[in-house]
Motif scaffolding. Structure first.
Motif, mmCIF file in Angstrom:
data_model
loop_
_atom_site.group_PDB
_atom_site.id
_atom_site.type_symbol
_atom_site.label_atom_id
_atom_site.label_comp_id
_atom_site.label_asym_id
_atom_site.label_seq_id
_atom_site.Cartn_x
_atom_site.Cartn_y
_atom_site.Cartn_z
ATOM 1 N N ILE A 186 47.519 36.834 46.670
ATOM 2 C CA ILE A 186 47.723 36.557 45.245
ATOM 3 C C ILE A 186 48.771 35.457 45.125
ATOM 4 N N ASN A 187 48.447 34.411 44.356
ATOM 5 C CA ASN A 187 49.415 33.327 44.167
ATOM 6 C C ASN A 187 50.237 33.548 42.899
ATOM 7 N N ASN A 188 51.153 32.621 42.611
ATOM 8 C CA ASN A 188 52.084 32.787 41.498
ATOM 9 C C ASN A 188 51.432 32.765 40.121
ATOM 10 N N THR A 189 50.179 32.370 40.019
ATOM 11 C CA THR A 189 49.487 32.407 38.730
ATOM 12 C C THR A 189 48.628 33.660 38.576
ATOM 13 N N GLY A 190 48.712 34.568 39.561
ATOM 14 C CA GLY A 190 47.954 35.813 39.490
ATOM 15 C C GLY A 190 46.516 35.698 39.947
ATOM 16 N N GLU A 191 46.172 34.589 40.562
ATOM 17 C CA GLU A 191 44.815 34.411 41.077
ATOM 18 C C GLU A 191 44.731 34.911 42.508
ATOM 19 N N LEU A 192 43.551 35.368 42.894
ATOM 20 C CA LEU A 192 43.308 35.717 44.283
ATOM 21 C C LEU A 192 42.946 34.423 44.992
ATOM 22 N N ALA A 193 43.911 33.868 45.713
ATOM 23 C CA ALA A 193 43.711 32.594 46.396
ATOM 24 C C ALA A 193 42.798 32.750 47.605
ATOM 25 N N PHE A 194 42.753 33.944 48.162
ATOM 26 C CA PHE A 194 41.824 34.267 49.236
ATOM 27 C C PHE A 194 41.528 35.745 49.145
ATOM 28 N N LEU A 195 40.295 36.119 49.480
ATOM 29 C CA LEU A 195 39.910 37.524 49.509
ATOM 30 C C LEU A 195 38.959 37.756 50.664
ATOM 31 N N ASN A 196 39.066 38.932 51.281
ATOM 32 C CA ASN A 196 38.197 39.187 52.431
ATOM 33 C C ASN A 196 36.829 39.714 51.974
ATOM 34 N N GLN A 197 35.966 39.959 52.932
ATOM 35 C CA GLN A 197 34.583 40.357 52.657
ATOM 36 C C GLN A 197 34.508 41.657 51.849
ATOM 37 N N PHE A 198 35.426 42.580 52.103
ATOM 38 C CA PHE A 198 35.423 43.853 51.372
ATOM 39 C C PHE A 198 35.683 43.634 49.886
ATOM 40 N N VAL A 199 36.579 42.704 49.563
ATOM 41 C CA VAL A 199 36.858 42.395 48.156
ATOM 42 C C VAL A 199 35.674 41.656 47.544
ATOM 43 N N LEU A 200 35.050 40.770 48.314
ATOM 44 C CA LEU A 200 33.852 40.091 47.811
ATOM 45 C C LEU A 200 32.769 41.100 47.442
ATOM 46 N N THR A 201 32.606 42.110 48.281
ATOM 47 C CA THR A 201 31.580 43.125 48.038
ATOM 48 C C THR A 201 31.898 43.972 46.813
ATOM 49 N N MET A 202 33.145 44.409 46.687
ATOM 50 C CA MET A 202 33.511 45.293 45.581
ATOM 51 C C MET A 202 33.808 44.536 44.290
ATOM 52 N N GLY A 203 34.105 43.262 44.393
ATOM 53 C CA GLY A 203 34.455 42.455 43.230
ATOM 54 C C GLY A 203 35.957 42.395 43.062
ATOM 55 N N GLU A 204 36.477 41.190 42.826
ATOM 56 C CA GLU A 204 37.928 41.028 42.755
ATOM 57 C C GLU A 204 38.542 41.780 41.589
ATOM 58 N N LYS A 205 37.815 41.929 40.479
ATOM 59 C CA LYS A 205 38.356 42.684 39.340
ATOM 60 C C LYS A 205 38.419 44.177 39.639
ATOM 61 N N ASN A 206 37.519 44.658 40.484
ATOM 62 C CA ASN A 206 37.571 46.067 40.887
ATOM 63 C C ASN A 206 38.670 46.306 41.912
#
Length: 136
Positions: A55-75
């Motif tokens: 998570i960067n200083n603007t609250g964005e997920l700057a990188f996410l792994n495959q598990f987050v891609l599958t479940m969705g970043e908002k989840n």
């Protein structure tokens, strides 16, 4: 020559920049230390067996792994929690972690503060912890 460990890898200074070990391309040279650190931070997330992200200083997920891609970043981490999570990383010392409970989801996220590039300040490395009660 300088050599130090970083997130399970090793960064070595060489004449033209920095090498990272282990690396899929052993001859790869990063011209900036921050690029070598970023590679290891991404690899750290990518090799975990649980959802993880940066998570960067603007609250964005700057990188996410495959598990987050599958479940969705908002989840994984709802937008309304990201600023609080990032704020908690700011006071953490190197290798210090703190847990953050997503109460509405009964999940625990581990937060680690990490300075990759001094120009931009810290980022928060986050991963979901598997609770003992969920293990069978």
């Amino acid at each position: 020559m300088t050599m130090f460990g970083f997130l399970g890898g090793t960064i070595i200074s060489v004449e033209s920049g920095y090498k990272v070990f282990p690396h899929p391309k052993p001859d790869k040279v990063y011209h900036r230390l921050s690029d070598a650190k970023w590679f290891l931070a991404v690899r750290w997330c990518d090799t975990l067996s649980t959802p993880a992200a940066i998570i960067n200083n603007t609250g964005e997920l700057a990188f996410l792994n495959q598990f987050v891609l599958t479940m969705g970043e908002k989840n994984f981490i709802p937008q309304q929690n990201r600023s609080d999570i990032f704020t908690r990383c700011l006071s953490l010392l190197p290798n210090e972690t703190v847990n953050y409970e997503l109460q509405d989801q009964d999940r625990i996220i581990e937060i680690r503060g990490l300075e990759i590039d001094a120009r931009y300040g810290k980022v928060a490395l986050v991963r979901e912890l598997v609770q003992e009660s969920m293990r069978i």
